[in-house]
Design a protein around this motif. Sequence first.
Motif, PDB file in Angstrom:
ATOM      1  N   PHE A 241       0.791  -1.230   0.000  1.00 10.25           N
ATOM      2  CA  PHE A 241       0.000   0.000   0.000  1.00 10.25           C
ATOM      3  C   PHE A 241       0.825   1.283   0.000  1.00 10.25           C
ATOM      4  N   GLY A 242       2.127   1.158   0.185  1.00 10.36           N
ATOM      5  CA  GLY A 242       2.967   2.344   0.297  1.00 10.36           C
ATOM      6  C   GLY A 242       3.056   2.786   1.756  1.00 10.36           C
ATOM      7  N   LYS A 243       4.136   3.466   2.111  1.00 13.15           N
ATOM      8  CA  LYS A 243       4.343   3.861   3.502  1.00 13.15           C
ATOM      9  C   LYS A 243       3.271   4.819   4.007  1.00 13.15           C
ATOM     10  N   SER A 244       2.716   5.627   3.121  1.00 11.94           N
ATOM     11  CA  SER A 244       1.714   6.607   3.557  1.00 11.94           C
ATOM     12  C   SER A 244       0.409   5.955   3.988  1.00 11.94           C
ATOM     13  N   LEU A 245       0.201   4.679   3.617  1.00 10.90           N
ATOM     14  CA  LEU A 245      -1.017   3.969   3.993  1.00 10.90           C
ATOM     15  C   LEU A 245      -0.740   2.773   4.901  1.00 10.90           C
ATOM     16  N   SER A 246       0.523   2.612   5.279  1.00 12.77           N
ATOM     17  CA  SER A 246       0.903   1.478   6.106  1.00 12.77           C
ATOM     18  C   SER A 246       0.827   1.845   7.583  1.00 12.77           C
ATOM     19  N   ALA A 247       1.261   0.925   8.427  1.00  9.39           N
ATOM     20  CA  ALA A 247       1.384   1.161   9.869  1.00  9.39           C
ATOM     21  C   ALA A 247       2.645   0.436  10.323  1.00  9.39           C
ATOM     22  N   PHE A 248       3.567   1.161  10.930  1.00  8.81           N
ATOM     23  CA  PHE A 248       4.828   0.566  11.374  1.00  8.81           C
ATOM     24  C   PHE A 248       5.406   1.414  12.508  1.00  8.81           C
ATOM     25  N   HIS A 249       6.506   0.927  13.117  1.00 15.30           N
ATOM     26  CA  HIS A 249       7.160   1.627  14.226  1.00 15.30           C
ATOM     27  C   HIS A 249       6.186   1.916  15.373  1.00 15.30           C
ATOM     28  N   GLY A 250       5.241   0.976  15.608  1.00 16.03           N
ATOM     29  CA  GLY A 250       4.322   1.121  16.725  1.00 16.03           C
ATOM     30  C   GLY A 250       3.078   1.945  16.441  1.00 16.03           C
ATOM     31  N   ALA A 251       2.932   2.423  15.214  1.00 17.53           N
ATOM     32  CA  ALA A 251       1.764   3.240  14.869  1.00 17.53           C
ATOM     33  C   ALA A 251       0.504   2.380  14.787  1.00 17.53           C
ATOM     34  N   VAL A 252      -0.633   3.036  14.858  1.00 18.30           N
ATOM     35  CA  VAL A 252      -1.935   2.380  14.729  1.00 18.30           C
ATOM     36  C   VAL A 252      -2.696   3.052  13.592  1.00 18.30           C
ATOM     37  N   ARG A 253      -3.228   2.246  12.682  1.00 22.76           N
ATOM     38  CA  ARG A 253      -4.027   2.800  11.585  1.00 22.76           C
ATOM     39  C   ARG A 253      -5.395   2.145  11.562  1.00 22.76           C
ATOM     40  N   ILE A 254      -6.426   2.975  11.324  1.00 24.25           N
ATOM     41  CA  ILE A 254      -7.780   2.463  11.147  1.00 24.25           C
ATOM     42  C   ILE A 254      -8.063   2.395   9.654  1.00 24.25           C
ATOM     43  N   CYS A 255      -8.137   1.183   9.123  1.00 25.47           N
ATOM     44  CA  CYS A 255      -8.410   0.971   7.701  1.00 25.47           C
ATOM     45  C   CYS A 255      -9.923   0.807   7.525  1.00 25.47           C
ATOM     46  N   ASN A 256     -10.576   1.842   7.076  1.00 24.94           N
ATOM     47  CA  ASN A 256     -12.016   1.797   6.874  1.00 24.94           C
ATOM     48  C   ASN A 256     -12.362   0.980   5.635  1.00 24.94           C
ATOM     49  N   PRO A 257     -13.610   0.541   5.488  1.00 24.39           N
ATOM     50  CA  PRO A 257     -14.018  -0.144   4.254  1.00 24.39           C
ATOM     51  C   PRO A 257     -13.724   0.728   3.042  1.00 24.39           C
ATOM     52  N   GLY A 258     -13.320   0.093   1.938  1.00 23.46           N
ATOM     53  CA  GLY A 258     -12.937   0.833   0.742  1.00 23.46           C
ATOM     54  C   GLY A 258     -11.450   1.117   0.667  1.00 23.46           C
ATOM     55  N   PHE A 259     -10.690   0.595   1.613  1.00 25.67           N
ATOM     56  CA  PHE A 259      -9.246   0.815   1.685  1.00 25.67           C
ATOM     57  C   PHE A 259      -8.532   0.070   0.555  1.00 25.67           C
ATOM     58  N   ASP A 260      -7.630   0.750  -0.134  1.00 19.57           N
ATOM     59  CA  ASP A 260      -6.745   0.112  -1.118  1.00 19.57           C
ATOM     60  C   ASP A 260      -5.542   1.016  -1.344  1.00 19.57           C
ATOM     61  N   GLU A 261      -4.671   0.630  -2.297  1.00 20.83           N
ATOM     62  CA  GLU A 261      -3.427   1.369  -2.510  1.00 20.83           C
ATOM     63  C   GLU A 261      -3.635   2.770  -3.068  1.00 20.83           C
ATOM     64  N   LEU A 262      -4.849   3.068  -3.541  1.00 20.52           N
ATOM     65  CA  LEU A 262      -5.142   4.395  -4.082  1.00 20.52           C
ATOM     66  C   LEU A 262      -5.902   5.275  -3.091  1.00 20.52           C
ATOM     67  N   SER A 263      -6.104   4.778  -1.891  1.00 20.04           N
ATOM     68  CA  SER A 263      -6.876   5.522  -0.896  1.00 20.04           C
ATOM     69  C   SER A 263      -6.153   6.799  -0.461  1.00 20.04           C
ATOM     70  N   ASP A 264      -6.946   7.753  -0.010  1.00 20.57           N
ATOM     71  CA  ASP A 264      -6.404   8.962   0.601  1.00 20.57           C
ATOM     72  C   ASP A 264      -6.033   8.621   2.044  1.00 20.57           C
ATOM     73  N   PRO A 265      -4.774   8.789   2.434  1.00 24.75           N
ATOM     74  CA  PRO A 265      -4.359   8.440   3.800  1.00 24.75           C
ATOM     75  C   PRO A 265      -5.188   9.136   4.873  1.00 24.75           C
ATOM     76  N   PHE A 266      -5.694  10.330   4.591  1.00 24.87           N
ATOM     77  CA  PHE A 266      -6.464  11.064   5.585  1.00 24.87           C
ATOM     78  C   PHE A 266      -7.838  10.437   5.838  1.00 24.87           C
ATOM     79  N   ASP A 267      -8.262   9.520   4.963  1.00 22.25           N
ATOM     80  CA  ASP A 267      -9.534   8.825   5.167  1.00 22.25           C
ATOM     81  C   ASP A 267      -9.382   7.615   6.090  1.00 22.25           C
ATOM     82  N   HIS A 268      -8.135   7.301   6.450  1.00 18.19           N
ATOM     83  CA  HIS A 268      -7.863   6.113   7.266  1.00 18.19           C
ATOM     84  C   HIS A 268      -6.880   6.532   8.359  1.00 18.19           C
ATOM     85  N   ARG A 269      -7.412   6.967   9.456  1.00 22.38           N
ATOM     86  CA  ARG A 269      -6.640   7.689  10.470  1.00 22.38           C
ATOM     87  C   ARG A 269      -5.443   6.911  10.994  1.00 22.38           C
TER      88      ARG A 269
END
Length: 297
Positions: A241-269
């Motif tokens: 998905f690319g680093k802008s949409l990933s979660a690493f180094h202890g981060a937490v990401r909420i992947c909402n329905p509709g998530f894919d590699e073209l998603s806007d990172p701001f839509d998935h906190r």
Amino acid sequence: MRHGIQIADALAPLKARSAREAPEREILRVVGHIPANEDQDHFAIARDEVLKWASKRAGGTLPDGAWQGEPFESLSAGRTTMCVAVETGGGNIWSIRGDDPDKSVAGRVWSTEITLGLKPDGETLVSVRLLMHSVEPSPSFTPATPGVVQQIAEACGLDDAGIWVRAAPFVITNEKDAARLVEWLSSTERKLPAILLSGDERSSTPEAPLLDGDTLAKALCGLAHVVVVPAQHTYLLSDAFGKSLSAFHGAVRICNPGFDELSDPFDHRLYLAEVIRSDPEKVASEIRASLARESLT
């Protein structure tokens, strides 16, 4: 005129009490389905689980007919429980509502509405609404789904795009699991958010997330999936998905329905590790509150 004033004075306390009638606030809503099973009557099993849960909160024994699916009403010291049932040629609808006074906040009452719908093809639809009655102008609480959701999920299985809803986190243990996670996150059929709790390779426990996955998964059972991704498997997320949409180094990401590699990172906190470490309980509470609000939409 004096007589009219006396009546007005006498009614003043009643008017004041009416003005303070506790408003009803909807806190969260769980919607799911139980696939049909020829070997088990999941509608009846789910109904029994709801009645077991309701009987503990009702303050008394439920009528015998309740366990045969009959409508009933149970009144017990502020713990009202009501049930209706409708049977048609196309299926069955069974709905129950129970009130339960808050154990620590005076004047606050929680109401839970559970509806089961049996479709002609044997699939069972499930709806759970949690409501609060309180005169508090800004009540403070951290939302959690009612325990009955967990009971139904464990007894019958609530399905979300081939992934079972559960009150425990999914833990990625190998590359095969990670590959399945990537595929599932991108599924257009997924209806619930997925909360990714990543491990931090820079820490002494790179496999452990910064938030308590067990507590979060139990509180959000039916509202979201919780996935623990050890540090060594976060790279596959970044590759997919690319680093802008990933979660690493202890981060937490909420992947909402509709998530894919073209998603806007701001839509998935994304919650960065530095923010989580500063106050993990605050972040966990914020995640629970935000997902509860979003469930109402």
